[in-house]
Design an enzyme around this catalytic site. Structure first.
Site, PDB file in Angstrom:
ATOM      1  N   SER A 126       0.830  -1.205   0.000  1.00  0.00           N
ATOM      2  CA  SER A 126       0.000   0.000   0.000  1.00  0.00           C
ATOM      3  C   SER A 126       0.862   1.251   0.000  1.00  0.00           C
ATOM      4  O   SER A 126       1.976   1.259   0.551  1.00  0.00           O
ATOM      5  CB  SER A 126      -0.863  -0.024   1.259  1.00  0.00           C
ATOM      6  OG  SER A 126      -1.479   1.221   1.462  1.00  0.00           O
ATOM      7  N   TYR A 151      -2.205  -1.552  10.908  1.00  0.00           N
ATOM      8  CA  TYR A 151      -2.437  -2.081   9.562  1.00  0.00           C
ATOM      9  C   TYR A 151      -1.273  -1.707   8.637  1.00  0.00           C
ATOM     10  O   TYR A 151      -0.679  -2.555   7.971  1.00  0.00           O
ATOM     11  CB  TYR A 151      -3.755  -1.539   8.980  1.00  0.00           C
ATOM     12  CG  TYR A 151      -3.846  -1.725   7.484  1.00  0.00           C
ATOM     13  CD1 TYR A 151      -4.060  -2.982   6.933  1.00  0.00           C
ATOM     14  CD2 TYR A 151      -3.664  -0.648   6.609  1.00  0.00           C
ATOM     15  CE1 TYR A 151      -4.107  -3.155   5.555  1.00  0.00           C
ATOM     16  CE2 TYR A 151      -3.714  -0.816   5.234  1.00  0.00           C
ATOM     17  CZ  TYR A 151      -3.933  -2.070   4.706  1.00  0.00           C
ATOM     18  OH  TYR A 151      -3.961  -2.243   3.352  1.00  0.00           O
ATOM     19  N   LYS A 155       1.942  -3.974   6.605  1.00  0.00           N
ATOM     20  CA  LYS A 155       2.393  -3.921   5.202  1.00  0.00           C
ATOM     21  C   LYS A 155       3.917  -3.718   5.148  1.00  0.00           C
ATOM     22  O   LYS A 155       4.610  -4.341   4.343  1.00  0.00           O
ATOM     23  CB  LYS A 155       1.671  -2.801   4.442  1.00  0.00           C
ATOM     24  CG  LYS A 155       0.193  -3.061   4.235  1.00  0.00           C
ATOM     25  CD  LYS A 155      -0.056  -4.276   3.350  1.00  0.00           C
ATOM     26  CE  LYS A 155      -1.487  -4.711   3.328  1.00  0.00           C
ATOM     27  NZ  LYS A 155      -1.721  -6.053   2.791  1.00  0.00           N
TER      28      LYS A 155
HETATM   29  P1  NAD Z   1     -10.916  -7.489   1.045  1.00  0.00           P
HETATM   30  O1  NAD Z   1     -11.163  -7.505   2.521  1.00  0.00           O
HETATM   31  O2  NAD Z   1     -12.072  -7.223   0.162  1.00  0.00           O
HETATM   32  O3  NAD Z   1     -10.246  -8.867   0.596  1.00  0.00           O
HETATM   33  C1  NAD Z   1      -9.363  -9.573   1.427  1.00  0.00           C
HETATM   34  C2  NAD Z   1      -9.816 -11.025   1.466  1.00  0.00           C
HETATM   35  O4  NAD Z   1      -8.921 -11.770   2.275  1.00  0.00           O
HETATM   36  C3  NAD Z   1     -11.221 -11.185   2.057  1.00  0.00           C
HETATM   37  O5  NAD Z   1     -12.011 -11.943   1.169  1.00  0.00           O
HETATM   38  C4  NAD Z   1     -10.979 -11.940   3.369  1.00  0.00           C
HETATM   39  O6  NAD Z   1     -12.043 -12.806   3.679  1.00  0.00           O
HETATM   40  C5  NAD Z   1      -9.665 -12.671   3.080  1.00  0.00           C
HETATM   41  N1  NAD Z   1      -8.861 -12.992   4.254  1.00  0.00           N
HETATM   42  C6  NAD Z   1      -8.475 -12.162   5.251  1.00  0.00           C
HETATM   43  N2  NAD Z   1      -7.736 -12.832   6.154  1.00  0.00           N
HETATM   44  C7  NAD Z   1      -7.643 -14.118   5.712  1.00  0.00           C
HETATM   45  C8  NAD Z   1      -7.011 -15.289   6.208  1.00  0.00           C
HETATM   46  N3  NAD Z   1      -6.354 -15.291   7.387  1.00  0.00           N
HETATM   47  N4  NAD Z   1      -7.115 -16.435   5.501  1.00  0.00           N
HETATM   48  C9  NAD Z   1      -7.794 -16.454   4.334  1.00  0.00           C
HETATM   49  N5  NAD Z   1      -8.416 -15.387   3.818  1.00  0.00           N
HETATM   50  C10 NAD Z   1      -8.342 -14.224   4.502  1.00  0.00           C
HETATM   51  O7  NAD Z   1      -9.738  -6.439   0.792  1.00  0.00           O
HETATM   52  P2  NAD Z   1      -9.227  -5.807  -0.582  1.00  0.00           P
HETATM   53  O8  NAD Z   1      -9.635  -4.377  -0.616  1.00  0.00           O
HETATM   54  O9  NAD Z   1      -9.564  -6.677  -1.720  1.00  0.00           O
HETATM   55  O10 NAD Z   1      -7.662  -5.825  -0.306  1.00  0.00           O
HETATM   56  C11 NAD Z   1      -6.832  -6.864  -0.796  1.00  0.00           C
HETATM   57  C12 NAD Z   1      -5.405  -6.610  -0.365  1.00  0.00           C
HETATM   58  O11 NAD Z   1      -4.987  -5.333  -0.850  1.00  0.00           O
HETATM   59  C13 NAD Z   1      -5.199  -6.565   1.143  1.00  0.00           C
HETATM   60  O12 NAD Z   1      -3.961  -7.142   1.447  1.00  0.00           O
HETATM   61  C14 NAD Z   1      -5.185  -5.089   1.452  1.00  0.00           C
HETATM   62  O13 NAD Z   1      -4.478  -4.811   2.634  1.00  0.00           O
HETATM   63  C15 NAD Z   1      -4.474  -4.553   0.232  1.00  0.00           C
HETATM   64  N6  NAD Z   1      -4.767  -3.146  -0.049  1.00  0.00           N
HETATM   65  C16 NAD Z   1      -6.056  -2.741  -0.187  1.00  0.00           C
HETATM   66  C17 NAD Z   1      -6.327  -1.393  -0.425  1.00  0.00           C
HETATM   67  C18 NAD Z   1      -7.755  -0.916  -0.563  1.00  0.00           C
HETATM   68  O14 NAD Z   1      -7.981   0.278  -0.533  1.00  0.00           O
HETATM   69  N7  NAD Z   1      -8.738  -1.779  -0.772  1.00  0.00           N
HETATM   70  C19 NAD Z   1      -5.278  -0.464  -0.517  1.00  0.00           C
HETATM   71  C20 NAD Z   1      -3.965  -0.913  -0.381  1.00  0.00           C
HETATM   72  C21 NAD Z   1      -3.712  -2.272  -0.149  1.00  0.00           C
HETATM   73  C1  UD1 Z   2      -7.139   4.781   3.912  1.00  0.00           C
HETATM   74  C2  UD1 Z   2      -6.060   4.359   4.865  1.00  0.00           C
HETATM   75  C3  UD1 Z   2      -4.968   3.634   4.110  1.00  0.00           C
HETATM   76  C4  UD1 Z   2      -5.552   2.452   3.355  1.00  0.00           C
HETATM   77  C5  UD1 Z   2      -6.680   2.951   2.458  1.00  0.00           C
HETATM   78  C6  UD1 Z   2      -7.376   1.830   1.774  1.00  0.00           C
HETATM   79  C7  UD1 Z   2      -6.113   6.002   6.690  1.00  0.00           C
HETATM   80  C8  UD1 Z   2      -5.390   7.109   7.352  1.00  0.00           C
HETATM   81  N1  UD1 Z   2      -5.536   5.517   5.573  1.00  0.00           N
HETATM   82  O1  UD1 Z   2      -6.559   5.652   2.982  1.00  0.00           O
HETATM   83  O2  UD1 Z   2      -4.001   3.161   5.016  1.00  0.00           O
HETATM   84  O3  UD1 Z   2      -4.561   1.821   2.576  1.00  0.00           O
HETATM   85  O4  UD1 Z   2      -7.655   3.669   3.246  1.00  0.00           O
HETATM   86  O5  UD1 Z   2      -8.142   1.080   2.656  1.00  0.00           O
HETATM   87  O6  UD1 Z   2      -7.161   5.574   7.137  1.00  0.00           O
HETATM   88  N2  UD1 Z   2     -12.755  11.063   3.412  1.00  0.00           N
HETATM   89  C9  UD1 Z   2     -13.760  11.942   3.771  1.00  0.00           C
HETATM   90  N3  UD1 Z   2     -14.907  11.444   4.331  1.00  0.00           N
HETATM   91  C10 UD1 Z   2     -15.080  10.092   4.544  1.00  0.00           C
HETATM   92  C11 UD1 Z   2     -14.047   9.207   4.168  1.00  0.00           C
HETATM   93  C12 UD1 Z   2     -12.882   9.728   3.615  1.00  0.00           C
HETATM   94  O7  UD1 Z   2     -13.628  13.140   3.603  1.00  0.00           O
HETATM   95  O8  UD1 Z   2     -16.128   9.710   5.082  1.00  0.00           O
HETATM   96  C13 UD1 Z   2     -11.526  11.601   2.805  1.00  0.00           C
HETATM   97  C14 UD1 Z   2     -10.275  11.296   3.598  1.00  0.00           C
HETATM   98  O9  UD1 Z   2     -10.045  12.283   4.544  1.00  0.00           O
HETATM   99  C15 UD1 Z   2      -9.217  11.230   2.488  1.00  0.00           C
HETATM  100  C16 UD1 Z   2     -10.001  10.729   1.270  1.00  0.00           C
HETATM  101  O10 UD1 Z   2     -11.372  10.976   1.555  1.00  0.00           O
HETATM  102  O11 UD1 Z   2      -8.765  12.503   2.213  1.00  0.00           O
HETATM  103  C17 UD1 Z   2      -9.796   9.244   1.008  1.00  0.00           C
HETATM  104  O12 UD1 Z   2     -10.062   8.549   2.223  1.00  0.00           O
HETATM  105  P1  UD1 Z   2     -10.102   6.945   2.295  1.00  0.00           P
HETATM  106  O13 UD1 Z   2     -10.962   6.408   1.220  1.00  0.00           O
HETATM  107  O14 UD1 Z   2     -10.447   6.585   3.693  1.00  0.00           O
HETATM  108  O15 UD1 Z   2      -8.616   6.511   1.949  1.00  0.00           O
HETATM  109  P2  UD1 Z   2      -7.236   6.993   2.619  1.00  0.00           P
HETATM  110  O16 UD1 Z   2      -7.437   7.762   3.847  1.00  0.00           O
HETATM  111  O17 UD1 Z   2      -6.432   7.615   1.557  1.00  0.00           O
END
Ligand code: NAD
Ligand code: UD1
Length: 342
Positions: A126, A151, A155
């Site tokens: 991330s 969290y 990472k």
């Molecule tokens: P998500 O929660 O939709 O998907 C993660 C999946 O992993 C889920 O289906 C959950 O059931 C499964 N899981 C969790 N722990 C497990 C375990 N111990 N054994 C087996 N399955 C397990 O999340 P996502 O948004 O698809 O994210 C996927 C990856 O990307 C994650 O590693 C997350 O940290 C990373 N990531 C996500 C974002 C985001 O904004 N969505 C941003 C940066 C990084």
């Molecule tokens: C957040 C996490 C980041 C994670 C990512 C994806 C924090 C500090 N960071 O990123 O670690 O990888 O989610 O899960 O939590 N916002 C509003 N109102 C809301 C929600 C968000 O104004 O109700 C704003 C936030 O202040 C930010 C932007 O929207 O400026 C995006 O927010 P969000 O979607 O939560 O993502 P990040 O904060 O960038």
């Protein structure tokens, strides 16, 4: 047909990646413990691609069961490891749950990879590892900053674990640092399913617009940005999914230049919270109820990616714009209402 293991493949980014892998000729097997997703996602993947991916219910924290799974799938050509817990606020309240889940799962996978001589791993990292970068756009060489949450720390630790293991084992890794993935598949059959009250911006916008939430709180309009609201690099989840196909192909075809490579996955442009709202209102044709409130603690002011390394090395570029993202997110919300998810 090469077989790819997708951990967390019923989740948000995983499910989109499974679709892209299948559409590019890969055989897919998913493992997931369904802690943050549901098995019905597999039916919808099949509806989109016409192919049912393999699925095994597995909690990757369980080392014996994880080992058994790998023992039965020694022909895996590559692993894309998405499975993790990802709620930032929850990780502050329950750090042990996050360290146990995210770290143990990775360690169990790497142990099995070593034992069964599997050597290609793509990992979900991330942009949170950069914190508030000193220079924008942020490149992969920017320093990793003190994690803002457990969290985020998982990472950073995971990146280090993979790097250390790849230095001494014949395992090659690609660390993909995602910026802010949003949107859903064009079919509106798969998307993000937030459990409880969403903390991320776009699910909160769509839930507000559909009437589940009263109003969106915009966290701060006194940042040093053109309209005062914070800036992020939003990337369409389908673009992100395609990058995983590219990354796994790179490993399979032995095109990687180092045993661990790192790529930023963003669209390379920053958008403010108000710009996201404006795009949503235009594409959905809905006026959004929102209020400006205090900044959210822990938020960075602005971050967006320098994607030139990913563009040139992977030959990958995000193709979808902000309007594509907000419209597809809205279509997904409409689908969720149609199937009475809430
Ligand atoms: P998500 O929660 O939709 O998907 C993660 C999946 O992993 C889920 O289906 C959950 O059931 C499964 N899981 C969790 N722990 C497990 C375990 N111990 N054994 C087996 N399955 C397990 O999340 P996502 O948004 O698809 O994210 C996927 C990856 O990307 C994650 O590693 C997350 O940290 C990373 N990531 C996500 C974002 C985001 O904004 N969505 C941003 C940066 C990084
Ligand atoms: C957040 C996490 C980041 C994670 C990512 C994806 C924090 C500090 N960071 O990123 O670690 O990888 O989610 O899960 O939590 N916002 C509003 N109102 C809301 C929600 C968000 O104004 O109700 C704003 C936030 O202040 C930010 C932007 O929207 O400026 C995006 O927010 P969000 O979607 O939560 O993502 P990040 O904060 O960038």
């Amino acid at each position: 047909m090469a077989k790819i293991l997708v951990t967390g493949g019923t989740g948000y980014i995983g499910s989109h990646t499974v679709v892209e892998l299948q559409q590019n000729g890969f055989e897919v097997v998913i493992v997931d413990n369904l802690s943050n997703s549901y098995a019905g996602v597999i039916d919808n993947i099949e509806k989109i691609t016409g192919i049912r991916p393999g699925f095994e219910l597995l909690d990757l924290r369980e080392d014996k069961k994880t080992d058994d799974f790998f023992n039965g799938h020694r022909d895996i050509a590559g692993i894309i490891h998405f499975a993790a817990l990802k709620a930032v606020g929850e990780s502050v309240a329950e750090p042990l749950k996050y360290y146990e889940n995210n770290i143990l799962s990775l360690v169990n996978i790497l142990k099995a990879m070593k034992k069964y001589k599997l050597n290609k791993l793509v990992f979900s990292s991330s942009c949170t590892v950069y914190g508030q970068p000193d220079i924008l756009p942020v490149t992969e060489n920017a320093p990793v900053k003190q994690a803002m949450s457990p969290y985020g720390h998982t990472k950073q630790i995971s990146e280090d674990i993979i790097t250390n293991v790849c230095n001494v084992e014949p395992i090659h890794g690609v660390l993909l640092r995602y910026f802010n993935p949003i949107g859903a598949h064009d079919s509106a059959l798969i998307g993000e399913l937030p459990i409880g009250i969403p903390s991320n911006l776009v699910p909160f916008i769509t839930q507000t617009a559909i009437g589940i939430r009263d109003y969106l709180r915009v966290f701060g309009n006194d940042y040093s940005t053109p309209d005062g609201t914070a800036i992020r690099d939003y990337i369409h989840v389908v673009d992100l999914a395609k990058a995983h196909v590219t990354a796994v192909n790179r490993l399979i075809n032995l095109k990687n230049k180092k045993n661990v490579e790192i790529f930023n996955l963003g669209n390379g442009m920053g958008f403010s919270v108000l710009e996201v709202i404006q795009s949503f209102e235009k594409m959905a044709g809905v006026k959004l109820n929102y209020k400006i409130v205090e900044r959210r603690p822990g938020d960075v002011e602005k971050v967006w990616a320098d994607t030139s390394y990913a563009n040139s090395e992977l030959g990958w570029k995000a193709g979808k714009n902000l309007d594509d993202m907000t419209l597809s997110a809205w279509n997904w919300e409409l689908y969720l209402r149609k199937i009475n998810v809430y």
